[in-house]
Design an enzyme around this catalytic site. Structure first.
Site, short mmCIF file in Angstrom:
data_model
loop_
_atom_site.label_atom_id
_atom_site.label_comp_id
_atom_site.label_asym_id
_atom_site.label_seq_id
_atom_site.Cartn_x
_atom_site.Cartn_y
_atom_site.Cartn_z
CB SER A 34 35.18 35.35 34.23
OG SER A 34 34.09 36.13 33.77
CE1 TYR A 58 37.68 40.08 35.61
CE2 TYR A 58 36.01 39.59 33.98
CZ TYR A 58 36.56 39.37 35.23
OH TYR A 58 35.99 38.45 36.08
#
Length: 299
Positions: free
Chosen positions: A172, A185
């Site tokens: 990501s 995250y």
């Protein structure tokens, strides 16, 4: 070797590298064929995983699909079969090492050697650190990074024996840039990017140049994974454009795929700009999404 000579060699290598990079920009990249390759995609029941599986199916790859969600997995398999692909499905909880190893053994025994591994499974808990539950922290790391390690350990030995394969890490933009209310995250995705880079370097050191690696780093994607994301700079991505970039990266053996590609410039800014200027840019971008904020219990 004399230090001055080594410095001259470095400058020559630097110049050659710039010329090589320029030629790569100007000339069309050579694409490899993935027809008939056995591709394993984790997290294939929906979103990016499903779209990635479909793209491999269009290119006549054979598919092994893993996910914890049986119904979505069945739907993905049906879509890929409609495109002419051979599909095998396994309901696997990628947060559990034992299930990963067990399913991997079945794949190797009953289907064959996986030559392209797409580590896509992921979870997220959008909340401030103190409101994030302990089990959510554990699950985030179990799925977003430990599962990458377990699946790679399961299928890498055959790739190394054959000096052939491709390992894809779906990370990501949050593996390079941080945002509040995504501490766990971001941490897991930084780990995923680090895993990709370290594995790439290790394979190179071992002389396994036939095993390629690709890391995908997109910004927010319109999949429902994050609720109501928005930003003043850039846009929320659609799944198809991310998969198109990922497939191009795989076919041309790109090590790092940013979507959008201008993230490379943002990375340069982060290294060059003073903190005050970076903080202003962050306010200007105004990244927003639905998150739990309230400093709740961590139990």
């Amino acid at each position: 070797m004399n230090l001055a000579v080594e410095l001259l060699l470095f400058l020559g290598t630097l110049l050659y590298s710039y010329v090589e990079a320029l030629l790569k920009l100007l000339l069309p990249a050579k694409r490899k064929s993935i027809r008939g390759e056995l591709v394993l995609v984790t997290g294939a029941a929906r979103g990016l995983g499903r779209a990635t599986a479909r793209e491999f199916a269009r290119r006549q790859s054979r598919l092994v699909l893993w996910d914890i969600e049986a119904h979505g997995l069945k739907e993905t398999a049906a879509e890929c079969q409609d495109l002419g692909a051979t599909v095998h499905t396994f309901v696997v909880d990628c947060s559990k090492r034992e299930e990963i190893y067990s399913a991997a053994e079945k794949v190797k025994k009953d289907i064959g050697d996986v030559s392209i591994l797409v580590n896509n499974a992921g979870v997220i808990a959008a909340a401030d650190l103190l409101s994030t539950q302990d089990h959510q922290v554990e699950k985030t790391f179990e799925v977003n990074i430990l599962a990458h390690i377990w699946t790679t350990r399961a299928f890498l030995p055959t790739m190394m024996k054959n000096n052939y394969g491709h390992i894809v890490t779906v990370a990501s933009a949050a593996g390079h840039f941080v945002v509040p209310f995504m501490v766990t995250y971001c941490s897991s995705k930084f780990a995923a990017v680090g895993f990709h880079k370290a594995l790439t370097e290790e394979l190179s050191s071992l002389g396994k140049d036939g095993i390629k690696t690709t890391c995908l780093c997109p910004v927010f994607i319109n999949t429902g994974f994050v609720k109501n994301p928005s930003t003043r700079l850039g846009k929320i991505l659609e799944v198809d454009e991310v998969v198109k970039a990922l497939m191009e990266g795989i076919l041309t053996n790109q090590k790092m795929v940013f979507v959008p590609s201008n993230q490379r410039i943002a990375l340069l800014f982060e290294r060059l700009f003073p903190e005050r200027a970076l903080n202003y840019l962050k306010k200007l971008s105004d990244v927003k999404f639905d998150a739990i904020v309230g400093h709740g219990s961590n139990q």
